[in-house]
Every structure is written in structure tokens, then in C-alpha cells.
Scaffold this active site. Structure first.
Site, PDB file in Angstrom:
ATOM      1  N   MET A 254      39.539  35.708  42.860  1.00 40.84           N
ATOM      2  CA  MET A 254      40.821  36.049  42.356  1.00 40.84           C
ATOM      3  C   MET A 254      41.581  35.040  42.363  1.00 40.84           C
ATOM      4  SD  MET A 254      42.786  36.919  45.918  1.00 40.84           S
ATOM      5  CE  MET A 254      44.309  36.215  44.843  1.00 40.84           C
ATOM      6  N   ASN A 255      42.434  35.116  41.278  1.00 41.23           N
ATOM      7  CA  ASN A 255      43.634  34.259  41.137  1.00 41.23           C
ATOM      8  C   ASN A 255      45.079  35.025  41.025  1.00 41.23           C
ATOM      9  OD1 ASN A 255      41.841  34.029  38.411  1.00 41.23           O
ATOM     10  ND2 ASN A 255      43.782  33.441  37.638  1.00 41.23           N
ATOM     11  N   ASP A 256      45.793  34.630  39.869  1.00 42.46           N
ATOM     12  CA  ASP A 256      47.394  35.149  39.788  1.00 42.46           C
ATOM     13  C   ASP A 256      47.486  36.467  40.551  1.00 42.46           C
ATOM     14  OD1 ASP A 256      46.618  33.026  38.220  1.00 42.46           O
ATOM     15  OD2 ASP A 256      47.738  33.733  36.517  1.00 42.46           O
TER      16      ASP A 256
ATOM     17  N   GLN B 156      44.742  39.101  39.541  1.00 51.03           N
ATOM     18  CA  GLN B 156      43.389  38.492  38.532  1.00 51.03           C
ATOM     19  C   GLN B 156      42.019  38.676  39.493  1.00 51.03           C
ATOM     20  OE1 GLN B 156      43.448  37.197  34.848  1.00 51.03           O
ATOM     21  NE2 GLN B 156      44.575  39.018  35.424  1.00 51.03           N
TER      22      GLN B 156
ATOM     23  N   TRP C 189      35.613  32.406  38.296  1.00 50.15           N
ATOM     24  CA  TRP C 189      36.561  33.261  37.385  1.00 50.15           C
ATOM     25  C   TRP C 189      35.643  33.606  36.289  1.00 50.15           C
ATOM     26  CZ3 TRP C 189      37.687  32.699  32.172  1.00 50.15           C
ATOM     27  CH2 TRP C 189      38.762  33.493  31.646  1.00 50.15           C
TER      28      TRP C 189
ATOM     29  N   PHE D  72      44.067  40.042  31.193  1.00 49.53           N
ATOM     30  CA  PHE D  72      44.841  38.752  31.837  1.00 49.53           C
ATOM     31  C   PHE D  72      46.292  39.209  32.519  1.00 49.53           C
ATOM     32  CE2 PHE D  72      43.549  34.318  30.081  1.00 49.53           C
ATOM     33  CZ  PHE D  72      42.118  34.600  30.432  1.00 49.53           C
TER      34      PHE D  72
ATOM     35  N   ARG E 221      50.593  34.295  26.659  1.00 51.59           N
ATOM     36  CA  ARG E 221      50.289  35.230  27.710  1.00 51.59           C
ATOM     37  C   ARG E 221      51.246  35.357  28.727  1.00 51.59           C
ATOM     38  NH1 ARG E 221      46.483  31.004  27.623  1.00 51.59           N
ATOM     39  NH2 ARG E 221      46.709  29.369  29.303  1.00 51.59           N
TER      40      ARG E 221
ATOM     41  N   GLU F 116      52.541  28.310  31.840  1.00 53.16           N
ATOM     42  CA  GLU F 116      51.968  29.798  31.966  1.00 53.16           C
ATOM     43  C   GLU F 116      52.866  30.571  32.995  1.00 53.16           C
ATOM     44  OE1 GLU F 116      47.109  28.787  31.944  1.00 53.16           O
ATOM     45  OE2 GLU F 116      48.066  28.612  33.937  1.00 53.16           O
TER      46      GLU F 116
ATOM     47  N   TRP G  61      43.874  24.975  40.051  1.00 51.09           N
ATOM     48  CA  TRP G  61      42.923  25.010  39.190  1.00 51.09           C
ATOM     49  C   TRP G  61      42.019  23.738  39.186  1.00 51.09           C
ATOM     50  CZ3 TRP G  61      40.838  28.898  38.056  1.00 51.09           C
ATOM     51  CH2 TRP G  61      41.550  30.233  37.863  1.00 51.09           C
TER      52      TRP G  61
END
Ligand code: FRU
Length: 477
Positions: A1-3, A19, A27, A59, A126, A179, A272
Site C-alpha cells: 500500500m501507499n498514499d 492506494q 506497486w 490513483f 493527479r 504530488e 519512494w
């Protein structure tokens, strides 16, 4: 998972989407996972909310309670919940903004048949954050235009039709792409005085400690344009929401009730530079502790204050308190052995001299150690994880991170949360945070305090064992 994505409070639940790759631990196939909590501490995992479909990944984005049903997605009396997310096309270079809605407390979702609702023909466009701006009575979206180092603002009466309001950029840190923006009014410490607007811009590459991190700007927003305060935005000196390596894509919760009154957020606890390689299994990567935010005016300008949410106190066992002359002795510190052996919270209040340098070290076994150095002459706190355990899985993982050090009323105050594979340090009465993954070998931890130079008048330490958020409450040290 991320954000973290779609953070919203509705009917007594904090929603946390994120995410998520439902097909593996690297990812890919990005979709929105979903968890809910009533206290920001204990979480229940729910079914996948928004899956990748038709070669479009889901996203990041945000979610709102559309109280007046401006979108027309409502059914019956309940307001609809609307998610605004970026569609990322896997077969052509395109990102655009899309809607999905839920009429059952976010348990099931329908993607809007009129998607996309905002498309400027760009490959990188995004991470929309949408909120209701009451003075101008419309929805506002902050969305990143990464390669331009820009945050674009759009306005809408109904979440479906968007018009461009302004662009912000690129002061601050610009080495990496921009971002996951967010913007929110935040109260002054203590609740008195005017609100300040905080604009969050996450920067991927070139952060203070390397790689990706979260920077912020303090200023005003009139519903159309963000204007940074001059004192807060010094050229070449970005303000970081975290000075170590593992805090990214942090965003605020929408719709926290006025009776609560807090500004709350959470970040992704990784970087990242090495996130795809962190050696854990069968999961990979996690969130930070949830934090409550305020602003304080300091001699250096406005600073964001980040405090772990008070609900975490429910995990504390019995306190162990020690008052030391100077830094005390190892025998005195041994009273904390039972506390620091596992997940714990520690608070330190010291009175260092202007020439003091000392180390607070968490040792695991004979050789592994994670050290926080308090360096008064250089006004710096440095966190060194070069010897912290498994650091060899990626060349960019080992290293040190430095944060500014400031005494308040002659005191240095630190609040530390140590988990099995992370440390989160809230320093200078919440003005500076250092969040860091650690991968020590299993084994008992011990704490040491070692003076290197100058003297420290006194040190107070308090520690609590922390219960697991997945288990029953802690009832003893
Ligand atoms: C930020 C990010 C963004 C992208 C998302 C995809 O962490 O890399 O670039 O929107 O994650 O999962």
C-alpha cells in the site's frame, strides 16, 4: 500500500482509503483499499472500495459528504458520499479526474457514468483534494501538476463541472515532482486567534533527508488563490512536515465535526527511494500515527505543530517515571527496561546547556542501535539509523536525518513512539517530527543516555508500554 486517500468522517466513523495493490506486494493495479475506525486507533479492514478496471487504475484522491446533494447522487434522505479520484490510464499517457459515489456509508461504490469530470489532456495531472469552501459556497479542488511544480485550483458548484481558479508554484522545494496536495485552515495553538491556511505539497525526490517527503506553506486562501505568508516562505528553506525519511502523501480528514474541532491527518510511512523493497511479508508499508495539527508563531516564523492524537493514550500501560540529575546513570535508566523492550511511548524533558551534546540510543542486542543526537551548539537533532538493524536491503535506506532543535523555556521536549519496525519522534513541543522505519533483529531493546560534551541540568523521563491496536487493552507495565 501507499498514499492515504479519501479521508472523511461520516456517521461516527473515520474512513481511511489507501492506494492498494490487491494482487501483490509491489506497486501495481492501483485501487482503493478501505478501513474504518471510531477512535483513529483501532481499525477494521473493509472490502476493496474502488478497483482498477478497463485499463484505468484508481490513483489518489479525496472523499466528501455532499450534504446538500449538489451532485444529485443522493438517494432518499441520506447525503451521498462522493469520491474524487485520478484515473491513471495504463495504455496511454493520460491522467484525469473522476467521481464515484456511495449511498450506504461508503460500503459500496458506483463509478459515475459521466467520467472523467476534469481532463486537461496531460499525462501527469493527479491527486485531487476536494473540500467545501463555505465563504464562496462552492467545492474547491487542489490538484497537482507534477512536472510543472504546480498546484492547480479548480472550483465547482456540483462536483461534476469544474472551472480553473488559479495556480500556485513553484517556490519551496522543487527538485522533485509535486504530488498529493492538500489545503486546510488550521487553528492557532490553544484555539485563540485567526486560522492559518496550510498548503501541503508532497515532493518526490530531493527532500531534506533524501527521496520523497512532505513540505508545507503557511498563508491565506480566499477561495480562489493561495498567498503564502512572507515570513513563512523563505526562498531556499522549505518547511518540512517531517525531517526524517518516512512520511509522505499526508492529507487531512474532511468533515471532522465542529464539536471535535481538530484538524487531523495521516501520512504514508515510507519513502519512494526504497518502498518497493522494504523486507516485510506478507504485507508491505503502513501508515504513520494519526496527528492533530495547529500552528504556532515562533521566532523563525509560523510553524505547523503535529501532535499524535490523544486517543493513542488508550494504549498506554502504567507509567514509569524517572527524574534524573543530569543524564543519570545506566542503573537508573534500567527502570525503563520493561517499557522499552517492546512497543512503547517515551517522553523526555531535559534542560541542556548551550554546549551540550548527548545521545539517546535504543539498543537492540550487542551491536544494533538507533541514535538520536541532541546537538545544542549546532541546534540540531540527528537521527542515525545506519546501525539500526537490516539496512542492507537498499543502498538508500541507511543514513542520518537532521531536524532543527529549539528549546522552549529552556527545555527540550521529545515525545517518542517506538514500534516493532518504526520510530516517530515529536520534538520541540511538536514543532518538528522525525518518522523513520527501523528493521532491528528480534530481541530486547534497551535505552541509554550518553553525554558527549557540556552538561545537562536535569532530565525527566516517562515511559509507557503500548498495547497492540489489534489486541485487548494494556493493563500493566
Ligand atoms: C504518490 C504516488 C503518486 C501517485 C500515486 C500512485 O505516492 O506515487 O505519484 O499519484 O502514488 O499510487
Amino acid at each position: 500500500m501507499n498514499d492515504p486517500n479519501g479521508l472523511v468522517f461520516f456517521q461516527e466513523e473515520f474512513h481511511l482509503f489507501y492506494q492498494y495493490n490487491p494482487e501483490g506486494i509491489k506497486w501495481g493495479h492501483m485501487s482503493w483499499g478501505h478501513a474504518v475506525s471510531r477512535d483513529l486507533v483501532h481499525w477494521e479492514q473493509l472490502a476493496l472500495a474502488l478497483p482498477e478496471a478497463n485499463e484505468v487504475m484508481v490513483f489518489p484522491g479525496s472523499a466528501v459528504v455532499d450534504w446538500q446533494d449538489t451532485s444529485g447522487f443522493g438517494r432518499g434522505k441520506e447525503p451521498p458520499l462522493v469520491a474524487i479520484y485520478t484515473g491513471h490510464y495504463t495504455r496511454r499517457p493520460r491522467q484525469n479526474q473522476n467521481l464515484a459515489y456511495s449511498n450506504d456509508r461508503e460500503r459500496t461504490w458506483t463509478k459515475f457514468s459521466g467520467n472523467p469530470v476534469l481532463d486537461i489532456g496531460e499525462a501527469d495531472f493527479r491527486d485531487p483534494k476536494v473540500f467545501w469552501h463555505e465563504p464562496t459556497r462552492r467545492w474547491v479542488m487542489a490538484v497537482s501538476w507534477p512536472a510543472h511544480r504546480n498546484v492547480r485550483f479548480y472550483g465547482s458548484p456540483n462536483l461534476r463541472d469544474w472551472s480553473h481558479l488559479s495556480d500556485f508554484g513553484p517556490p519551496g522545494a522543487t527538485e522533485g515532482i509535486w504530488e498529493c496536495p492538500d489545503i486546510f485552515p488550521v487553528p492557532m495553538e490553544g484555539g485563540a486567534g485567526a486560522l492559518k491556511w496550510i498548503l501541503i505539497v508532497n515532493v518526490n525526490a530531493g527532500a531534506s533527508a533524501g527521496g520523497s517527503d512532505c513540505q508545507y506553506f503557511v498563508g491565506q486562501f480566499d477561495g480562489r488563490r493561495f498567498a503564502p505568508d512572507r515570513s513563512a516562505a523563505r526562498p531556499g528553506r522549505p518547511l518540512w512536515a517531517d525531517w526524517a525519511r518516512d512520511f509522505y502523501a499526508a492529507v487531512f480528514w474532511n468533515d471532522v465535526p465542529a464539536s471535535d474541532g481538530r484538524r487531523l491527518w495521516i501520512g504514508w510511512m515510507s519513502n519512494w527511494d526504497y518502498a518497493p523493497d522494504v523486507p516485510t511479508s506478507p504485507w508491505r508499508n503502513a501508515m504513520s500515527l494519526p496527528q492533530s495539527l495547529a500552528v504556532r508563531e515562533t521566532p523563525d516564523g509560523w510553524r505547523l505543530l503535529q501532535r499524535p492524537v490523544r486517543e493513542l493514550e488508550s494504549l498506554r500501560g502504567q507509567p514509569v517515571s524517572i527524574a534524573l540529575k543530569g543524564l543519570g546513570s545506566q542503573a537508573e535508566l534500567a527502570r525503563l527496561d520493561g517499557v522499552v523492550a517492546g512497543p512503547c511511548e517515551l517522553s523526555l524533558d531535559a534542560e541542556p546547556g548551550s554546549d551540550s551534546v548527548f545521545d539517546l540510543t535504543l539498543q537492540t542486542g550487542a551491536v544494533e542501535a538507533t541514535t538520536l543526537r541532541v546537538d545544542m551548539p549546532n541546534r540540531e537533532l540527528t537521527l542515525d539509523r545506519t546501525q539500526s538493524g537490516n539496512v542492507g536491503f537498499h543502498p538508500k535506506f541507511a543514513g542520518t536525518a537532521a531536524a532543527p532543535l529549539r528549546l522552549i523555556g529552556g527545555h527540550l521536549k521529545l515525545n517518542l513512539f517506538v514500534d516493532t519496525s518504526s520510530i516517530e519522534i515529536f520534538a520541540n513541543n511538536d514543532e518538528a517530527v522525525l518518522s523513520s522505519l527501523l528493521l532491528p533483529s528480534a530481541g530486547s531493546r534497551r535505552l541509554s543516555l550518553r553525554g558527549l560534551c557540556g552538561s545537562v541540568k536535569s532530565t525527566q523521563l516517562e515511559g509507557w508500554k503500548l498495547a497492540s491496536i489489534w489486541g485487548p487493552r494494556n493493563d500493566g507495565p
